[in-house]
Design an enzyme around this catalytic site. Structure first.
Site, PDB file in Angstrom:
ATOM      1  N   HIS A 107     -13.260   1.752   2.453  1.00 24.42           N
ATOM      2  CA  HIS A 107     -13.351   3.195   2.755  1.00 24.42           C
ATOM      3  C   HIS A 107     -14.404   3.536   3.808  1.00 24.42           C
ATOM      4  O   HIS A 107     -14.449   4.676   4.269  1.00 24.42           O
ATOM      5  CB  HIS A 107     -13.667   3.986   1.480  1.00 24.42           C
ATOM      6  N   ASP A 145      -4.856  -2.440  -2.138  1.00 24.35           N
ATOM      7  CA  ASP A 145      -5.605  -1.572  -3.052  1.00 24.35           C
ATOM      8  C   ASP A 145      -4.793  -0.286  -3.265  1.00 24.35           C
ATOM      9  O   ASP A 145      -4.020   0.121  -2.400  1.00 24.35           O
ATOM     10  CB  ASP A 145      -6.969  -1.240  -2.425  1.00 24.35           C
ATOM     11  N   HIS A 147      -5.776   2.649  -3.143  1.00 24.97           N
ATOM     12  CA  HIS A 147      -6.232   3.719  -2.244  1.00 24.97           C
ATOM     13  C   HIS A 147      -6.009   3.304  -0.785  1.00 24.97           C
ATOM     14  O   HIS A 147      -6.050   2.115  -0.466  1.00 24.97           O
ATOM     15  CB  HIS A 147      -7.731   3.978  -2.432  1.00 24.97           C
ATOM     16  N   ASP A 224      -6.779  -1.729  -8.341  1.00 22.43           N
ATOM     17  CA  ASP A 224      -6.737  -0.447  -9.048  1.00 22.43           C
ATOM     18  C   ASP A 224      -5.346   0.192  -9.012  1.00 22.43           C
ATOM     19  O   ASP A 224      -5.144   1.283  -9.541  1.00 22.43           O
ATOM     20  CB  ASP A 224      -7.806   0.526  -8.535  1.00 22.43           C
TER      21      ASP A 224
HETATM   22 ZN    ZN Z   1      -9.124   1.583  -4.614  1.00 24.37          ZN
END
Ligand code: ZN
Length: 279
Positions: A107, A145, A147, A224
């Site tokens: 991120h 992931d 995200h 996740d």
């Molecule tokens: Zn994540």
């Protein structure tokens, strides 16, 4: 030959009360040791390695601890933890291994929060980006992931050596990755879509890139998206096995860098499931 696991106990030394805490990685390491993987200790990334991705002011701020945001605390000595995690990614890149070091990285962009996100989402240095730049070869980054890796997209947008492909839950933090942009191909998926929809989309994603162009596959390996985790796409062990099979079929020098995944038991088992398909 089994993929080597990159890990140092030093990465367990911070963040005990945070969801991105040491237990997730401690348990994963324990499970992988139980399966008989060889472990390698990383060295911290050099200043030059950090500078290939991040701007000098941002690196200075991490060093000084001036990086607190609502998701991402300024822990004591976070610069050293983050530098060692980036070093883990570099070692994974060199040996074709899997770094399970923390903190995660995808991120964080060039100078902090990326593409308008309001936090750095538990990240300090972009480990996979640092490792990709260290190798400096034509690379396909595959981000599984749950995200979107907004930081990785910001860093590599327009970089002709790299193509970034991400499958992620939408809507969700950080709110980016809804459309393809240049060399960054984004495949948003609805919450809990399940193994089948995910693999179908992964096949579509991989068929949309010219795999022959790349020498290296770098996997931002977050877990996740596992059913019930923070960005659940309803994935099970079966899904991770099929992801591993798809990656193996690319037949490239491949390395993996841990991103999210907050249930250590699942993280350890999913890594083993994924790697069994590779090695
Ligand atoms: Zn994540």
């Amino acid at each position: 030959m089994k993929t080597k696991i990159i890990f140092s106990e030093k990465c367990l030394g911070y963040g005990y009360y945070h969801i991105e805490g040491p237990e997730r990685v401690r348990r994963a390491a324990e499970i992988l040791k139980g399966f008989g993987y060889e472990f390698l200790e990383p060295k911290p990334a050099s200043e030059d390695d950090l500078l290939r991705v991040h701007d000098v002011d941002y690196i200075w701020n991490v060093r000084k601890g001036l990086v607190e945001d609502p998701d991402t605390p300024a822990y004591d000595n976070i610069f050293e933890f983050a530098r060692l995690s980036a070093g883990g990614a570099i070692l994974a890149a060199k040996v074709g291994g899997f770094s399970i070091m923390r903190p995660p990285g995808h991120h964080v962009g060039i100078s902090g929060a990326a593409l308008g996100a309001y936090t750095r989402g538990f990240c300090y240095f972009n480990n996979i980006a640092i490792a990709v730049r260290h190798l400096d070869k034509p690379t396909l980054i595959l981000d599984i992931d749950g995200h979107h890796g907004n930081g990785t997209q910001e860093i590599f947008l327009g970089d002709e050596k790299v193509t970034y492909v991400s499958l992620h839950r939408h809507p969700n933090y950080p709110g980016t990755g809804i459309f393809h942009e240049g060399n960054c191909l984004n495949f948003p998926l609805p919450p809990d879509c399940g193994d089948e929809a995910h693999i179908r989309t992964l096949d579509r994603a991989l068929s949309s890139v010219d795999v022959d162009r790349f020498e290296v596959v770098a996997v931002s390996a977050g877990f996740d998206a596992h059913a019930g985790d923070l960005a659940s796409l309803g994935l099970t062990g079966k899904g991770y096995m099929e992801i591993g099979e798809r990656i193996a079929k690319l037949e490239k020098h491949t390395f993996f860098v841990l991103e999210g995944g907050y249930q250590g038991e699942n993280v350890g088992k999913d890594i083993h499931t994924l790697l069994r398909a590779i090695s």
